[in-house]
Write a protein that holds these residues in place. Structure first.
Motif, short mmCIF file in Angstrom:
data_model
loop_
_atom_site.label_atom_id
_atom_site.label_comp_id
_atom_site.label_asym_id
_atom_site.label_seq_id
_atom_site.Cartn_x
_atom_site.Cartn_y
_atom_site.Cartn_z
N GLU A 1 0.80 -1.22 0.00
CA GLU A 1 0.00 0.00 0.00
C GLU A 1 0.84 1.27 0.00
N ASP A 2 2.13 1.18 0.32
CA ASP A 2 3.01 2.35 0.29
C ASP A 2 3.52 2.65 -1.12
N GLY A 3 3.20 1.79 -2.08
CA GLY A 3 3.63 2.01 -3.46
C GLY A 3 4.94 1.33 -3.81
N ASP A 4 5.44 0.46 -2.93
CA ASP A 4 6.63 -0.33 -3.26
C ASP A 4 6.20 -1.49 -4.14
N VAL A 5 6.89 -1.66 -5.26
CA VAL A 5 6.57 -2.73 -6.21
C VAL A 5 7.86 -3.46 -6.55
N TYR A 6 7.83 -4.79 -6.45
CA TYR A 6 9.01 -5.61 -6.75
C TYR A 6 8.65 -6.61 -7.85
N VAL A 7 9.57 -6.79 -8.79
CA VAL A 7 9.38 -7.73 -9.89
C VAL A 7 10.54 -8.71 -9.91
N SER A 8 10.24 -9.99 -10.06
CA SER A 8 11.32 -10.96 -10.28
C SER A 8 11.61 -10.94 -11.78
N ASP A 9 12.76 -10.40 -12.13
CA ASP A 9 13.19 -10.25 -13.53
C ASP A 9 14.01 -11.49 -13.88
N THR A 10 13.30 -12.56 -14.19
CA THR A 10 13.88 -13.89 -14.33
C THR A 10 15.00 -13.94 -15.36
N GLY A 11 14.80 -13.35 -16.52
CA GLY A 11 15.79 -13.41 -17.60
C GLY A 11 17.09 -12.69 -17.29
N LYS A 12 17.05 -11.71 -16.40
CA LYS A 12 18.27 -11.00 -16.00
C LYS A 12 18.74 -11.42 -14.62
N HIS A 13 18.10 -12.44 -14.03
CA HIS A 13 18.53 -13.02 -12.75
C HIS A 13 18.63 -11.97 -11.65
N ARG A 14 17.60 -11.18 -11.51
CA ARG A 14 17.63 -10.09 -10.53
C ARG A 14 16.21 -9.75 -10.08
N ILE A 15 16.14 -8.90 -9.09
CA ILE A 15 14.89 -8.34 -8.62
C ILE A 15 14.93 -6.86 -8.99
N VAL A 16 13.81 -6.33 -9.45
CA VAL A 16 13.74 -4.91 -9.78
C VAL A 16 12.75 -4.25 -8.83
N ARG A 17 13.20 -3.17 -8.23
CA ARG A 17 12.34 -2.41 -7.32
C ARG A 17 11.82 -1.18 -8.03
N PHE A 18 10.51 -0.95 -7.88
CA PHE A 18 9.85 0.22 -8.43
C PHE A 18 9.15 0.97 -7.30
N GLN B 1 15.41 -16.38 -0.59
CA GLN B 1 16.20 -15.30 -0.02
C GLN B 1 15.25 -14.22 0.47
N ILE B 2 15.55 -13.67 1.62
CA ILE B 2 14.71 -12.64 2.22
C ILE B 2 15.51 -11.35 2.28
N LEU B 3 14.93 -10.29 1.71
CA LEU B 3 15.57 -8.97 1.68
C LEU B 3 14.88 -8.04 2.67
N ARG B 4 15.66 -7.19 3.31
CA ARG B 4 15.11 -6.18 4.22
C ARG B 4 14.52 -5.03 3.40
N PRO B 5 13.78 -4.13 4.04
CA PRO B 5 13.20 -2.98 3.31
C PRO B 5 14.25 -2.09 2.63
N ASP B 6 15.52 -2.14 3.10
CA ASP B 6 16.58 -1.38 2.43
C ASP B 6 17.20 -2.19 1.28
N ASP B 7 16.62 -3.33 0.95
CA ASP B 7 17.01 -4.23 -0.14
C ASP B 7 18.27 -5.04 0.15
N ALA B 8 18.80 -4.98 1.36
CA ALA B 8 19.95 -5.81 1.74
C ALA B 8 19.47 -7.20 2.14
N LEU B 9 20.33 -8.19 1.95
CA LEU B 9 19.98 -9.56 2.31
C LEU B 9 19.78 -9.67 3.81
N HIS B 10 18.70 -10.30 4.21
CA HIS B 10 18.39 -10.52 5.62
C HIS B 10 18.66 -11.97 6.01
N PHE B 11 18.20 -12.89 5.15
CA PHE B 11 18.28 -14.31 5.51
C PHE B 11 18.08 -15.13 4.24
N SER B 12 18.64 -16.34 4.24
CA SER B 12 18.46 -17.25 3.13
C SER B 12 18.35 -18.66 3.67
#
Length: 184
Positions: free
Chosen positions: A101-118, A166-177
């Motif tokens: 609800e805060d407008g954070d949007v995350y996409v699993s960008d499978t072909g580029k092996h990454r997560i994209v934050r919007f 993998q679990i990322l914190r709100p600052d996008d750093a790794l929290h746990f895996s």
């Protein structure tokens, strides 16, 4: 109880067809390999003093075959992310999406092996950053295919090719895996 059709009419909900998509996108978008959907009521759309304003939600859909995110910018118009983006901002076979609800949007960008934050502050989906890249070390991904957010802003990523979560914190750093770290 009212019928589903009467209820939809009363709530202003309409079924979108291929014709609607063609009209709303000015025939710029074809649906190829739809993958993920997220629906959220954005705080930025809320007008607290207007009780009739509580019906607006934003729906985000992944059109993986076209490398697009399609979303509504109002009850009658669509936004499209990915048509003109290049380089780091372009998506490649995205497969899932999560939003809060805060407008954070995350996409699993499978072909580029990454997560994209919007960020969707009101009506425009804005690229924030790419997270990770190809690899099996912590913080990297191999074909991420699922993503979810919790109420604390933690991001849960299904790192499919590495057989782990993998679990990322709100600052996008790794929290746990947990799970297997290496590839098959």
């Amino acid at each position: 109880a009212p019928s589903p059709n009467k209820l939809r009419k009363r709530l202003g909900i309409r079924k979108a067809t291929k014709t609607h998509l063609m009209i709303y996108t000015k025939n710029k978008v074809k649906v190829r390999d739809p993958q993920g959907i997220a629906v959220v009521r954005l705080k930025s759309w809320d007008v607290p003093i207007d009780k009739k304003d509580d019906d607006e939600v934003t729906g985000f859909g992944i059109n993986s075959g076209e490398n697009l995110v399609i979303y509504n910018t109002s009850m009658t118009s669509l936004g499209i992310y990915g048509i003109n983006e290049t380089g780091e901002r372009a998506l490649l076979n995205p497969t899932s999406i999560a939003a809060n609800e805060d407008g954070d949007v995350y996409v699993s960008d499978t072909g580029k092996h990454r997560i994209v934050r919007f960020k969707n502050p009101k009506q425009n989906l804005q690229f924030v950053r790419a997270i990770g890249g190809y690899g099996n070390v912590l913080g990297c991904f191999n074909s991420p295919r699922g993503i979810a957010l919790d109420s604390r802003g933690m991001v849960y990523v299904c790192d499919w090719g590495n057989h782990r979560i993998q679990i990322l914190r709100p600052d996008d750093a790794l929290h746990f895996s947990f799970g297997k770290q290496g590839v098959k």
